[in-house]
Design a protein around this motif. Structure first.
Motif, PDB file in Angstrom:
ATOM      1  N   TYR A  27       1.123  -1.025   0.251  1.00 12.98           N
ATOM      2  CA  TYR A  27       0.407  -0.290   0.143  1.00 12.98           C
ATOM      3  C   TYR A  27       1.183   1.539   0.018  1.00 12.98           C
ATOM      4  O   TYR A  27       2.060   0.719   0.720  1.00 12.98           O
ATOM      5  CB  TYR A  27      -1.390   0.009   0.768  1.00 12.98           C
ATOM      6  CG  TYR A  27      -0.063   0.260   3.055  1.00 12.98           C
ATOM      7  CD1 TYR A  27      -0.191   1.414   3.336  1.00 12.98           C
ATOM      8  CD2 TYR A  27       0.259  -1.425   3.109  1.00 12.98           C
ATOM      9  CE1 TYR A  27       1.050   0.947   4.748  1.00 12.98           C
ATOM     10  CE2 TYR A  27       1.008  -1.749   4.162  1.00 12.98           C
ATOM     11  CZ  TYR A  27       1.048  -0.411   5.115  1.00 12.98           C
ATOM     12  OH  TYR A  27       1.973  -0.243   6.086  1.00 12.98           O
ATOM     13  N   ARG A  28      -0.079   2.796  -0.679  1.00 14.16           N
ATOM     14  CA  ARG A  28       0.686   3.502  -0.284  1.00 14.16           C
ATOM     15  C   ARG A  28       0.287   4.177   0.527  1.00 14.16           C
ATOM     16  O   ARG A  28      -1.247   4.053   1.034  1.00 14.16           O
ATOM     17  CB  ARG A  28       0.898   4.219  -1.173  1.00 14.16           C
ATOM     18  CG  ARG A  28       1.458   3.772  -3.023  1.00 14.16           C
ATOM     19  CD  ARG A  28       1.148   4.321  -4.467  1.00 14.16           C
ATOM     20  NE  ARG A  28      -0.346   3.702  -4.863  1.00 14.16           N
ATOM     21  CZ  ARG A  28      -0.435   3.768  -5.582  1.00 14.16           C
ATOM     22  NH1 ARG A  28      -0.122   4.880  -6.411  1.00 14.16           N
ATOM     23  NH2 ARG A  28      -1.341   3.865  -6.498  1.00 14.16           N
ATOM     24  N   GLY A  29       0.581   5.217   1.473  1.00 16.04           N
ATOM     25  CA  GLY A  29       0.537   5.897   2.612  1.00 16.04           C
ATOM     26  C   GLY A  29       1.060   5.648   3.592  1.00 16.04           C
ATOM     27  O   GLY A  29       1.969   4.401   3.527  1.00 16.04           O
ATOM     28  N   ASP A 408     -11.454  11.262  -3.129  1.00 15.71           N
ATOM     29  CA  ASP A 408     -10.705  10.354  -4.466  1.00 15.71           C
ATOM     30  C   ASP A 408     -10.082   9.125  -3.712  1.00 15.71           C
ATOM     31  O   ASP A 408      -9.762   8.088  -4.430  1.00 15.71           O
ATOM     32  CB  ASP A 408     -10.354  10.645  -5.582  1.00 15.71           C
ATOM     33  CG  ASP A 408     -11.377  11.423  -6.694  1.00 15.71           C
ATOM     34  OD1 ASP A 408     -12.510  10.992  -5.801  1.00 15.71           O
ATOM     35  OD2 ASP A 408     -11.304  12.494  -7.287  1.00 15.71           O
ATOM     36  N   ILE A 409      -9.338   9.380  -2.576  1.00 22.46           N
ATOM     37  CA  ILE A 409      -8.370   8.658  -2.270  1.00 22.46           C
ATOM     38  C   ILE A 409      -9.175   7.894  -1.019  1.00 22.46           C
ATOM     39  O   ILE A 409      -8.421   6.112  -0.432  1.00 22.46           O
ATOM     40  CB  ILE A 409      -7.326   8.868  -1.572  1.00 22.46           C
ATOM     41  CG1 ILE A 409      -7.405  10.010  -1.068  1.00 22.46           C
ATOM     42  CG2 ILE A 409      -6.467   9.559  -2.680  1.00 22.46           C
ATOM     43  CD1 ILE A 409      -6.413  10.903  -0.002  1.00 22.46           C
ATOM     44  N   GLN A 410     -10.261   7.145  -0.908  1.00 21.82           N
ATOM     45  CA  GLN A 410     -11.298   6.830   0.033  1.00 21.82           C
ATOM     46  C   GLN A 410     -10.372   6.666   0.952  1.00 21.82           C
ATOM     47  O   GLN A 410     -10.082   4.920   1.821  1.00 21.82           O
ATOM     48  CB  GLN A 410     -11.482   5.985  -0.922  1.00 21.82           C
ATOM     49  CG  GLN A 410     -12.513   5.939  -1.837  1.00 21.82           C
ATOM     50  CD  GLN A 410     -12.803   4.889  -3.241  1.00 21.82           C
ATOM     51  OE1 GLN A 410     -13.567   3.366  -2.650  1.00 21.82           O
ATOM     52  NE2 GLN A 410     -12.471   4.605  -4.187  1.00 21.82           N
ATOM     53  N   ARG A 423      -6.712   5.153   7.195  1.00 19.86           N
ATOM     54  CA  ARG A 423      -6.624   3.953   6.728  1.00 19.86           C
ATOM     55  C   ARG A 423      -7.491   4.642   5.562  1.00 19.86           C
ATOM     56  O   ARG A 423      -8.412   4.189   5.416  1.00 19.86           O
ATOM     57  CB  ARG A 423      -7.035   3.074   7.432  1.00 19.86           C
ATOM     58  CG  ARG A 423      -6.181   2.603   8.910  1.00 19.86           C
ATOM     59  CD  ARG A 423      -6.365   1.618   9.939  1.00 19.86           C
ATOM     60  NE  ARG A 423      -8.314   1.436   9.998  1.00 19.86           N
ATOM     61  CZ  ARG A 423      -8.714   1.226  10.664  1.00 19.86           C
ATOM     62  NH1 ARG A 423      -8.727  -0.251  11.118  1.00 19.86           N
ATOM     63  NH2 ARG A 423     -10.298   1.245  11.010  1.00 19.86           N
ATOM     64  N   PRO A 424      -6.882   3.258   4.481  1.00 20.92           N
ATOM     65  CA  PRO A 424      -7.955   3.485   3.216  1.00 20.92           C
ATOM     66  C   PRO A 424      -8.963   2.488   3.391  1.00 20.92           C
ATOM     67  O   PRO A 424      -8.674   1.463   3.702  1.00 20.92           O
ATOM     68  CB  PRO A 424      -6.555   3.306   2.117  1.00 20.92           C
ATOM     69  CG  PRO A 424      -5.314   2.667   2.698  1.00 20.92           C
ATOM     70  CD  PRO A 424      -5.638   3.130   3.842  1.00 20.92           C
ATOM     71  N   LEU A 430      -5.024   3.219  -3.155  1.00 22.07           N
ATOM     72  CA  LEU A 430      -3.719   3.341  -2.457  1.00 22.07           C
ATOM     73  C   LEU A 430      -3.222   1.742  -1.729  1.00 22.07           C
ATOM     74  O   LEU A 430      -2.623   1.811  -1.174  1.00 22.07           O
ATOM     75  CB  LEU A 430      -4.444   4.313  -0.992  1.00 22.07           C
ATOM     76  CG  LEU A 430      -4.134   6.013  -1.154  1.00 22.07           C
ATOM     77  CD1 LEU A 430      -4.079   6.744  -0.066  1.00 22.07           C
ATOM     78  CD2 LEU A 430      -3.110   6.610  -2.018  1.00 22.07           C
ATOM     79  N   THR A 431      -4.921   0.788  -1.262  1.00 21.93           N
ATOM     80  CA  THR A 431      -4.613   0.141  -1.937  1.00 21.93           C
ATOM     81  C   THR A 431      -3.071  -1.119  -1.984  1.00 21.93           C
ATOM     82  O   THR A 431      -2.406  -2.089  -1.245  1.00 21.93           O
ATOM     83  CB  THR A 431      -5.120  -1.261  -0.913  1.00 21.93           C
ATOM     84  OG1 THR A 431      -6.212  -1.139  -2.722  1.00 21.93           O
ATOM     85  CG2 THR A 431      -6.740  -0.318  -0.324  1.00 21.93           C
TER      86      THR A 431
END
Length: 536
Positions: A27-29, A408-410, A423-424, A430-431
């Motif tokens: 994942y990103r973030g 949009d990144i949810q 958390r996504p 981003l997952t």
């Protein structure tokens, strides 16, 4: 064995960046997708204004010159600028509360050669906070925490006096020991710091002055700081799991040759709380090589991965925010920091590469901005007037993307100050998509196909250390330790058959000289190398 030496060669080629110690994620973030637990759970506080902290039980108002312990159950009243000197060690046990005094500019300064051993826990963090009662606290209620070390920086002569209006002898930072150990600062909250020692000049929440690789900094939340939440001045210390919450100036500021590695950082801004100084603006990231933007070495070249940065717009660019908010990232004055696998949202501008020297670093690929996501920005990128640098192409050519809205990144619940959840969601873009193959990140991370997670703690170590590995499927595993020259020094695990699940191993560093080592693990067709620092 060939796999071990292949990976080790990659590690040795990148030692100029010192000790890459990144954890590979899909994942990103900063956070794994829900329902996985967030690393902020338990020890953080999103409403420190409302906490009724206990009354003080002891007063500290003079320098600490010998080994001292603040024990669990103690509430310290911190008066004056208190320096830990004379190579003393200040130990702060879990749950200790330190209430800083505004009238006397209460500040804690760990000087070069001294140490702080502040090891809180997820259920019992150490808290530095305002001495005012709940409901009446504000940024700048006390000084802050300043930790100074002997690692290198690019100041003239290699040493300087840290900012903050401090003693010109006791507050020097810098030296020539990039392995320097200033102690441990873990599971700590710092709240309402940033006393203005001069008009428009404040102390940061946490100031790290040339800390070495032997220092441990992780799980730190700085909230409502009156200046930067975190600022690094040179040094090599690696940091992870940091939270900059509702600060006034910059969330993360890197200067004077800082070149450590940082992973899992969260920044959150409050729309009406920004720096009102005429000499400054409020940014998510700000980075300089030095104040003059010279080529002095070491160049500021810190490496960041897995950041989640929530800007002041908080969901819509039509929301009213303070005019002093400017950019998610301002990289200027010949800085060469690099950022990977991160998400930035809700700022007036996303990325500003400010000035020809930093533009040249981007063109030369010493400043890398790769595999990141922007969302809900007023503008995606910015360069200075008259620049010919094609920053739009730089952004897209490096696998970065921009989405129209913050939603949009949810993320699960990023805009509620009371029940924040960064958390996504499982449907978030981003997952997936994280990439750790870039040479700046790839030291020690080659192919983790069959490994769910990997942990090496404590790191640095001066005794036993624990290796924990999560295995996706039953397989054979081997592990060996190499020194910095590539010589095998310890065979840890040899062809051991492991079942699906988590496995923990404990080893001793007894007999190893202080320094950098590489732990190389081979599991089926996957392999990884992780740095281990052994201290005295």
């Amino acid at each position: 064995m060939k796999k071990f030496y292949t990976l080790l060669s990659t590690a040795l080629l990148s030692l100029s960046a010192l000790a890459q110690n990144f954890t590979a994620t899909s994942y990103r973030g900063a956070f794994a997708p829900a329902p996985a637990a967030a690393w902020t759970d338990g020890w953080t506080n999103w409403d420190p204004q409302s906490v009724n902290y206990p009354a003080t039980t002891t007063t500290v108002n003079s320098d600490i010159t010998s080994n001292t312990t603040w024990t669990t159950g103690t509430t310290v009243f911190l008066q004056n600028k208190v320096y830990v000197t004379n190579n003393a060690v200040l130990t702060i046990q879990p749950g200790v509360i330190i209430r800083g005094d505004k009238a006397t500019e209460g500040t804690l300064i760990i000087t070069r050669g001294a140490q702080i051993q502040a090891q809180g826990t997820s259920s019992s963090p150490i808290v530095f906070t305002s001495n005012f009662a709940a409901g009446s606290r504000a940024p700048g209620d006390w000084g802050g925490v300043i930790i100074l070390g002997n690692a290198s920086n690019n100041q003239p002569g290699g040493t300087a006096v840290i900012e903050g209006g401090l003693d010109s002898l006791k507050a020097k930072y810098g030296g020539n020991n990039d392995m320097d150990n200033s102690g441990v600062f873990s599971y700590v909250r710092i709240e309402f710091a940033g006393f203005p020692f001069q008009p428009d000049k404040e102390i940061n929440g946490l100031t790290l002055g040339s800390l070495g690789l032997g220092t441990v900094v992780n799980h730190v939340q700085v909230s409502f700081s009156n200046d930067d939440s975190f600022e690094w001045f040179g040094g090599t210390v690696n940091c992870y799991n940091l939270v900059a919450y509702c600060g006034v100036d910059d969330n993360f500021d890197t200067d004077n040759g800082y070149r450590g590695n940082c992973q899992f950082l969260l920044g959150v801004r409050e729309p009406g709380l920004a720096d009102q100084c005429t000499c400054s603006t409020s940014e998510g990231f700000e980075s300089d090589n030095n104040a003059g933007g010279t080529t002095a070495t070491p160049i500021t070249g810190a490496i960041f991965s897995n950041i989640t940065e929530i800007g002041p717009y908080r969901g819509s660019t039509s929301n009213v925010i303070d005019a002093k908010f400017k950019r998610a990232l301002r990289i200027r004055r010949n800085s060469s920091i690099s950022i990977f696998n991160s998400v930035f949202t809700d700022w007036p501008t996303g990325l500003h590469i400010d000035g020809s020297s930093s533009e040249a670093n981007a063109i030369a690929n010493t400043l890398v901005f790769k595999n990141n996501v922007f969302a809900g920005m007023g503008a995606t990128t910015q360069v200075n007037a008259g620049s010919t640098f094609d920053i739009a192409n730089f952004f897209t050519a490096n696998s970065n993307s921009a989405l129209p809205q913050g939603a949009d990144i949810q993320l699960t619940n990023p805009y509620d100050f009371n029940v924040n959840d960064f958390r996504p969601q499982t449907t978030s873009p981003l997952t997936s998509g994280a990439d750790f193959t870039h040479p700046l990140l790839a030291v020690g991370i080659t192919d983790l196909t069959n490994v769910l997670h990997f942990s090496l703690q404590p790191n640095p170590t001066n005794g036993n250390f624990n290796l924990t590995i999560g295995i996706k499927k039953a397989q054979e595993l081997s592990a060996e330790l190499f020194d910095i020259t590539g010589k095998a020094v310890m065979n840890l695990i040899q062809n051991e058959n492991l079942s699906l699940g988590n496995h923990s191993f404990t080893f001793s560093s007894k007999g190893l000289n202080p320094g950098i080592y590489f732990l190389c693990v081979v599991s089926g067709n996957s392999a990884s190398t992780h740095k281990l620092v052994v201290t005295q």
